[in-house]
Motif scaffolding. Sequence first.
Motif, PDB file in Angstrom:
ATOM      1  N   ASN A  45      11.356  -5.946   6.479  1.00  0.00           N
ATOM      2  CA  ASN A  45      12.414  -5.702   7.454  1.00  0.00           C
ATOM      3  C   ASN A  45      13.692  -5.651   6.622  1.00  0.00           C
ATOM      4  N   PHE A  46      14.291  -4.471   6.510  1.00  0.00           N
ATOM      5  CA  PHE A  46      15.367  -4.261   5.542  1.00  0.00           C
ATOM      6  C   PHE A  46      16.638  -3.776   6.217  1.00  0.00           C
ATOM      7  N   LEU A  47      17.730  -4.459   5.927  1.00  0.00           N
ATOM      8  CA  LEU A  47      19.057  -4.100   6.425  1.00  0.00           C
ATOM      9  C   LEU A  47      19.911  -3.695   5.229  1.00  0.00           C
ATOM     10  N   LEU A  48      20.454  -2.488   5.272  1.00  0.00           N
ATOM     11  CA  LEU A  48      21.349  -2.021   4.215  1.00  0.00           C
ATOM     12  C   LEU A  48      22.715  -1.747   4.822  1.00  0.00           C
ATOM     13  N   VAL A  49      23.712  -2.481   4.351  1.00  0.00           N
ATOM     14  CA  VAL A  49      25.100  -2.243   4.744  1.00  0.00           C
ATOM     15  C   VAL A  49      25.702  -1.414   3.618  1.00  0.00           C
ATOM     16  N   LEU A  50      26.001  -0.175   3.941  1.00  0.00           N
ATOM     17  CA  LEU A  50      26.428   0.791   2.939  1.00  0.00           C
ATOM     18  C   LEU A  50      27.900   1.123   3.136  1.00  0.00           C
ATOM     19  N   GLU A  51      28.724   0.660   2.200  1.00  0.00           N
ATOM     20  CA  GLU A  51      30.157   0.956   2.257  1.00  0.00           C
ATOM     21  C   GLU A  51      30.560   1.739   1.010  1.00  0.00           C
ATOM     22  N   THR A  52      29.823   2.792   0.767  1.00  0.00           N
ATOM     23  CA  THR A  52      30.119   3.686  -0.347  1.00  0.00           C
ATOM     24  C   THR A  52      29.707   5.082   0.070  1.00  0.00           C
ATOM     25  N   ASP A  53      30.051   6.052  -0.718  1.00  0.00           N
ATOM     26  CA  ASP A  53      29.772   7.448  -0.380  1.00  0.00           C
ATOM     27  C   ASP A  53      28.602   7.964  -1.207  1.00  0.00           C
ATOM     28  N   ILE A  54      28.008   9.044  -0.766  1.00  0.00           N
ATOM     29  CA  ILE A  54      26.880   9.647  -1.487  1.00  0.00           C
ATOM     30  C   ILE A  54      27.264   9.949  -2.931  1.00  0.00           C
ATOM     31  N   LYS A  55      28.492  10.387  -3.145  1.00  0.00           N
ATOM     32  CA  LYS A  55      28.914  10.742  -4.506  1.00  0.00           C
ATOM     33  C   LYS A  55      28.926   9.530  -5.439  1.00  0.00           C
ATOM     34  N   ASP A  56      28.902   8.309  -4.879  1.00  0.00           N
ATOM     35  CA  ASP A  56      28.893   7.100  -5.693  1.00  0.00           C
ATOM     36  C   ASP A  56      27.481   6.665  -6.113  1.00  0.00           C
ATOM     37  N   PHE A  57      26.460   7.407  -5.667  1.00  0.00           N
ATOM     38  CA  PHE A  57      25.087   7.167  -6.097  1.00  0.00           C
ATOM     39  C   PHE A  57      24.798   8.121  -7.245  1.00  0.00           C
ATOM     40  N   ASP A  58      24.431   7.591  -8.415  1.00  0.00           N
ATOM     41  CA  ASP A  58      24.070   8.518  -9.481  1.00  0.00           C
ATOM     42  C   ASP A  58      22.669   9.067  -9.206  1.00  0.00           C
ATOM     43  N   ALA A  59      22.290  10.110  -9.931  1.00  0.00           N
ATOM     44  CA  ALA A  59      21.002  10.774  -9.690  1.00  0.00           C
ATOM     45  C   ALA A  59      19.844   9.803  -9.838  1.00  0.00           C
ATOM     46  N   GLY A  60      19.929   8.899 -10.798  1.00  0.00           N
ATOM     47  CA  GLY A  60      18.876   7.912 -10.998  1.00  0.00           C
ATOM     48  C   GLY A  60      18.740   6.980  -9.807  1.00  0.00           C
ATOM     49  N   ALA A  61      19.851   6.685  -9.150  1.00  0.00           N
ATOM     50  CA  ALA A  61      19.806   5.820  -7.974  1.00  0.00           C
ATOM     51  C   ALA A  61      19.056   6.499  -6.838  1.00  0.00           C
ATOM     52  N   THR A  74       3.400   1.200   2.304  1.00  0.00           N
ATOM     53  CA  THR A  74       2.652   0.599   3.415  1.00  0.00           C
ATOM     54  C   THR A  74       3.275  -0.692   3.920  1.00  0.00           C
ATOM     55  N   LYS A  75       4.331  -1.144   3.303  1.00  0.00           N
ATOM     56  CA  LYS A  75       4.927  -2.444   3.648  1.00  0.00           C
ATOM     57  C   LYS A  75       6.135  -2.359   4.575  1.00  0.00           C
ATOM     58  N   TRP A  76       6.686  -1.166   4.798  1.00  0.00           N
ATOM     59  CA  TRP A  76       7.890  -1.030   5.619  1.00  0.00           C
ATOM     60  C   TRP A  76       7.579  -1.302   7.088  1.00  0.00           C
ATOM     61  N   ASN A  77       8.366  -2.158   7.708  1.00  0.00           N
ATOM     62  CA  ASN A  77       8.244  -2.454   9.126  1.00  0.00           C
ATOM     63  C   ASN A  77       9.466  -1.929   9.877  1.00  0.00           C
ATOM     64  N   LYS A  78      10.642  -2.419   9.472  1.00  0.00           N
ATOM     65  CA  LYS A  78      11.903  -1.976  10.079  1.00  0.00           C
ATOM     66  C   LYS A  78      12.928  -1.723   8.979  1.00  0.00           C
ATOM     67  N   LEU A  79      13.747  -0.710   9.200  1.00  0.00           N
ATOM     68  CA  LEU A  79      14.831  -0.384   8.280  1.00  0.00           C
ATOM     69  C   LEU A  79      16.072  -0.081   9.108  1.00  0.00           C
ATOM     70  N   ALA A  80      17.140  -0.827   8.870  1.00  0.00           N
ATOM     71  CA  ALA A  80      18.413  -0.593   9.553  1.00  0.00           C
ATOM     72  C   ALA A  80      19.456  -0.188   8.510  1.00  0.00           C
ATOM     73  N   MET A  81      20.083   0.960   8.728  1.00  0.00           N
ATOM     74  CA  MET A  81      21.133   1.464   7.851  1.00  0.00           C
ATOM     75  C   MET A  81      22.459   1.320   8.588  1.00  0.00           C
ATOM     76  N   VAL A  82      23.413   0.605   7.970  1.00  0.00           N
ATOM     77  CA  VAL A  82      24.711   0.374   8.589  1.00  0.00           C
ATOM     78  C   VAL A  82      25.782   0.988   7.697  1.00  0.00           C
ATOM     79  N   THR A  83      26.464   2.006   8.216  1.00  0.00           N
ATOM     80  CA  THR A  83      27.500   2.677   7.439  1.00  0.00           C
ATOM     81  C   THR A  83      28.407   3.487   8.359  1.00  0.00           C
ATOM     82  N   ASP A  84      29.639   3.648   7.954  1.00  0.00           N
ATOM     83  CA  ASP A  84      30.563   4.522   8.673  1.00  0.00           C
ATOM     84  C   ASP A  84      30.604   5.918   8.058  1.00  0.00           C
TER      85      ASP A  84
END
Length: 121
Positions: A45-61, A74-84
Amino acid sequence: MLTHLNYLPKHVLGLHAVGEITNADYEKALEPLLDEHIKQNGRINFLLVLETDIKDFDAGAWCGNIGIGLKYFTKWNKLAMVTDKEGVREFSHLFKYILPGQYKGYTLEELGEAVKWIAEK
């Protein structure tokens, strides 16, 4: 940079992403947390609070993000993405077509709602 959100219930893993995100961030911050989380809970059960832009992710990321999704496929149950960042939220909606489990996107203003949803058993 990825920071562990340690205030969440034990069965929820959360990260806060801000600034530049690299593949090394995934390897150092996320993978060990995911491994431990799975040992303790079995499912992710994964919560990601994302306060950055796509351009701030390098290609490796982006590759690391995809690799982690597949490694724990096979392990993912819930994923919540929080971003403006609407573009990021729209792009991340693709995960619901790729990963098993439930996925929801929220704005930063809706963080409380996201925590409530991700914490529900």
